[in-house]
Design a protein around this motif. Structure first.
Motif, short mmCIF file in Angstrom:
data_model
loop_
_atom_site.label_atom_id
_atom_site.label_comp_id
_atom_site.label_asym_id
_atom_site.label_seq_id
_atom_site.Cartn_x
_atom_site.Cartn_y
_atom_site.Cartn_z
N ARG A 1 5.18 5.18 -1.19
CA ARG A 1 5.24 6.02 -2.35
C ARG A 1 6.39 6.84 -2.50
O ARG A 1 6.77 7.19 -3.53
CB ARG A 1 3.81 6.82 -2.18
CG ARG A 1 4.02 7.68 -1.05
CD ARG A 1 2.61 8.73 -1.21
NE ARG A 1 2.53 9.51 0.03
CZ ARG A 1 3.10 10.33 0.39
NH1 ARG A 1 4.03 11.03 -0.17
NH2 ARG A 1 2.92 11.14 1.59
N THR A 2 7.20 6.95 -1.51
CA THR A 2 8.46 7.89 -1.57
C THR A 2 9.64 6.90 -1.88
O THR A 2 10.78 7.44 -1.98
CB THR A 2 8.71 8.46 -0.10
OG1 THR A 2 8.93 7.36 0.82
CG2 THR A 2 7.63 9.11 0.34
N TYR A 3 9.50 5.50 -2.00
CA TYR A 3 10.63 4.86 -2.20
C TYR A 3 10.93 4.69 -3.69
O TYR A 3 10.33 5.03 -4.63
CB TYR A 3 10.22 3.23 -1.88
CG TYR A 3 10.24 2.90 -0.40
CD1 TYR A 3 10.11 3.72 0.36
CD2 TYR A 3 10.22 1.56 -0.15
CE1 TYR A 3 10.13 3.35 2.05
CE2 TYR A 3 10.13 1.00 1.26
CZ TYR A 3 10.07 2.07 2.24
OH TYR A 3 10.04 1.74 3.55
N PRO B 1 6.31 6.53 3.93
CA PRO B 1 5.44 5.70 3.05
C PRO B 1 6.21 4.96 1.82
O PRO B 1 6.96 5.81 1.42
CB PRO B 1 4.44 6.91 2.51
CG PRO B 1 4.44 8.03 3.74
CD PRO B 1 5.84 7.85 4.41
N HIS C 1 0.83 -1.10 0.06
CA HIS C 1 -0.02 0.13 -0.11
C HIS C 1 0.72 1.27 -0.02
O HIS C 1 1.75 1.57 0.86
CB HIS C 1 -1.00 0.17 1.17
CG HIS C 1 -1.97 0.86 1.13
ND1 HIS C 1 -2.04 2.29 1.24
CD2 HIS C 1 -3.46 0.93 0.87
CE1 HIS C 1 -2.85 3.08 0.82
NE2 HIS C 1 -3.98 2.21 0.94
N PRO C 2 0.55 2.09 -1.07
CA PRO C 2 1.85 2.98 -1.21
C PRO C 2 1.56 4.23 -0.04
O PRO C 2 2.72 4.98 0.38
CB PRO C 2 1.26 3.86 -2.51
CG PRO C 2 -0.04 3.60 -2.75
CD PRO C 2 -0.32 2.14 -1.94
N GLN C 3 0.44 4.42 0.65
CA GLN C 3 0.30 5.41 1.61
C GLN C 3 0.68 4.81 3.05
O GLN C 3 0.99 5.70 3.89
CB GLN C 3 -1.19 5.71 1.86
CG GLN C 3 -1.70 6.49 0.45
CD GLN C 3 -0.84 7.45 0.00
OE1 GLN C 3 -0.43 8.39 0.67
NE2 GLN C 3 -0.94 7.48 -1.45
N SER D 1 12.37 2.55 -6.98
CA SER D 1 11.98 1.15 -7.33
C SER D 1 12.77 0.05 -6.80
O SER D 1 12.69 -0.91 -6.46
CB SER D 1 12.12 0.82 -8.95
OG SER D 1 13.08 1.32 -9.46
#
Length: 217
Positions: free
Chosen positions: A121-123, A119, A79-81, A125
């Motif tokens: 989403r900040t990663y 989160p 979950h990106p959040q 790839s």
């Protein structure tokens, strides 16, 4: 055992219908490692996601009598959040594993440091792949899925990945996609060739490789 019963997989985009698999039935036996082969666009990665439950078939059923991993390095299920830590705890609970044990393993293995608490989403790839690979190694599976990803990160981290995965392979099967026939032959005993919506299972992986080479000639 993994069994496909009359499975059809269709994608519909912009009014176009693309059939990947059409009424396919086959059984993958425990204790055997399989290579999935096919020309570009034949549906290798789609079939891998179907086996892992990442995607559902359009029609038909897929039965899994063993614990199957998600494709190694695949971070799309997070979950990106949520933070990396919360994702790890959530996935551990889904699989009935001790969250503390899994978290300790992933924290040590993935080497994400403080990024574990931000989160997903900040990663990058690469960071997502490290987390996903660590999760795959933290949870014992009967069968590991590999879609062209056998290691991530720098040379030192790749060495750690290979060492841990070699240990897991002693007690688990592998289903893999690779463009390297040498790798397929080294890791797999049997092969599945995808061709025009069909799936042809060969008990000798060399026969599958021979057909694949003829298709690419």
């Amino acid at each position: 055992m993994i069994r496909f019963d009359d499975v059809t997989k269709v994608y519909r985009t912009d009014g176009h219908r693309r059939t990947i698999l059409e009424r396919v039935s086959f059984t993958l036996k425990p204790g055997v490692s399989y290579g999935i082969l096919g020309i570009n666009g034949a549906g290798k990665s789609t079939t891998m996601r179907l086996i892992g439950g990442v995607e559902a078939p359009t029609k038909g059923e897929i039965h899994r009598g063993l614990r199957v991993s998600w494709p190694l390095g695949f971070a799309g299920g997070f979950h990106p959040q949520m933070t990396g830590r919360d994702n790890v705890i959530f996935v551990a609970r889904i699989y009935g594993e001790d969250p503390r044990r899994v978290l300790d393993f992933v924290e040590d293995f993935a080497e994400l440091g403080s990024y574990l608490d931000v989160p997903i989403r900040t990663y990058s790839s690469g960071m997502g792949a490290r987390l996903a690979f660590g999760m795959s190694m933290a949870i014992p599976f009967d069968c590991y899925l590999i879609d062209e990803v056998t290691s991530v990160g720098d040379a030192r981290f790749q060495k750690r990945c290979n060492e841990v995965f070699s240990s897991r392979r002693k007690h688990a099967d592998v289903i893999m996609v690779s463009h390297s026939m040498e790798v397929i032959r080294e890791w797999c005993q049997q092969g599945i060739v995808l061709l025009n919506g069909r799936a042809i299972v060969y008990e000798d992986v060399n026969d599958a490789i021979e057909l694949y080479r003829r298709l690419n000639a």
